[in-house]
Design an enzyme around this catalytic site. Structure first.
Site, mmCIF file in Angstrom:
data_model
loop_
_atom_site.group_PDB
_atom_site.id
_atom_site.type_symbol
_atom_site.label_atom_id
_atom_site.label_comp_id
_atom_site.label_asym_id
_atom_site.label_seq_id
_atom_site.Cartn_x
_atom_site.Cartn_y
_atom_site.Cartn_z
ATOM 1 N N HIS A 1 59.906 73.071 37.959
ATOM 2 C CA HIS A 1 59.079 71.874 37.994
ATOM 3 C C HIS A 1 57.987 71.931 36.916
ATOM 4 C CE1 HIS A 1 55.633 69.621 40.004
ATOM 5 N NE2 HIS A 1 56.559 68.690 39.881
ATOM 6 N N GLU B 1 62.450 70.385 34.897
ATOM 7 C CA GLU B 1 61.972 69.016 35.145
ATOM 8 C C GLU B 1 60.762 68.779 34.269
ATOM 9 O OE1 GLU B 1 59.179 66.150 37.332
ATOM 10 O OE2 GLU B 1 58.910 68.235 36.670
ATOM 11 N N ASP C 1 57.794 65.492 32.834
ATOM 12 C CA ASP C 1 57.213 64.159 32.998
ATOM 13 C C ASP C 1 57.007 63.554 31.627
ATOM 14 O OD1 ASP C 1 56.392 64.517 35.973
ATOM 15 O OD2 ASP C 1 55.502 66.235 34.956
ATOM 16 N N HIS D 1 52.186 64.804 32.189
ATOM 17 C CA HIS D 1 52.225 64.243 33.543
ATOM 18 C C HIS D 1 51.250 63.099 33.738
ATOM 19 C CE1 HIS D 1 51.130 63.991 37.837
ATOM 20 N NE2 HIS D 1 52.376 64.346 38.074
ATOM 21 N N GLU E 1 61.178 62.593 34.393
ATOM 22 C CA GLU E 1 60.464 61.663 35.269
ATOM 23 C C GLU E 1 59.579 60.725 34.471
ATOM 24 O OE1 GLU E 1 57.159 61.445 38.869
ATOM 25 O OE2 GLU E 1 58.065 63.396 38.384
#
Length: 229
Positions: free
Chosen positions: A7, A34, A36, A49, A106
């Site tokens: 993450h 993962e 952002d 993020h 994301e």
């Protein structure tokens, strides 16, 4: 076993969403990473993020009000190991050095750019010939973003992230928090692929493995490897 996703990279030991965090994560025997993404003032897809750089850099300001050149001047690492904000393109270059590794991208909403964020991500993937790449998964808390991705990139998997009841959007898969997965365990019965976040406690890792989670996102991929092996 449940597939391990790092993450924001190896976020537990290195500054999140940095090249260092992703490099160290990709060295591990895990499924993938993962990240952002947001848009810079000049429309570049950048890996960060927050909507501001305040929390993760040595300066302040809104990402949407800064060009990529201005963002490049910031240190998002540490004093001993300075790091620049990455472009999504650069992260995908890094991923290419690790064949078989997956990436979950994301998009962050609400975004000042609205639908343009998904359109920009789609353009990056198309330009690289990755618009049907099985290693790429697109995720968001925003149902509208998931709908846009399904229209723009129909051959790419999508996960709708939720921290409440999961209501599917089109043919998306489920992205519950670990709390929601425990509250709605039927999500793990095989009807959906599942990406469960953010799983940092070994007992939760074991519970998710035993109950059929497809992927688990964790800040501590090394602990997940030890726990689930």
């Amino acid at each position: 076993m449940a597939g391990i996703i790092a993450h924001r990279g190896f976020n537990g030991l290195y500054p999140e969403n940095t090249r260092r965090a992703f490099e160290e994560a990709l060295k591990l025997d895990i499924v993938g990473i993962e990240c952002d993404v947001n848009l810079s003032k000049d429309g570049q897809v950048v890996v960060i993020h927050d909507l501001t750089v305040d929390r993760t850099s040595d300066d302040t300001g809104e990402v949407a009000q800064m060009t990529i050149d201005e963002l490049r001047k910031l240190n998002v690492g540490t004093d001993d190991d300075p790091q620049q904000i990455m472009l999504l393109d650069e992260l995908l270059d890094l991923l290419d050095r690790y064949p078989g590794k997956h990436i979950l991208i994301e998009t962050k909403h609400p975004s000042p750019f609205g639908a343009a964020l998904e359109e920009a991500v789609a353009e990056v993937l198309r330009s690289r010939g990755m618009d049907a790449d099985e290693r790429v998964h697109l995720i968001s808390f925003d149902p509208g973003a998931i709908e846009r991705f399904q229209r723009l990139l129909p051959d790419i998997d999508t996960f709708l992230l939720v921290n409440g009841p999961f209501l599917p959007v089109g043919d998306c898969d489920a992205g519950p928090s670990v709390r929601q997965a425990k509250a709605q365990p039927e999500l793990l019965d095989g009807r959906f692929r599942t990406y469960v976040w953010t799983v940092n406690l070994p007992r939760d890792m074991v519970w998710l493995k035993e109950n059929g989670a497809s992927l688990i996102g964790t800040d501590l991929p090394h602990i997940a490897l030890e726990t689930l092996s």
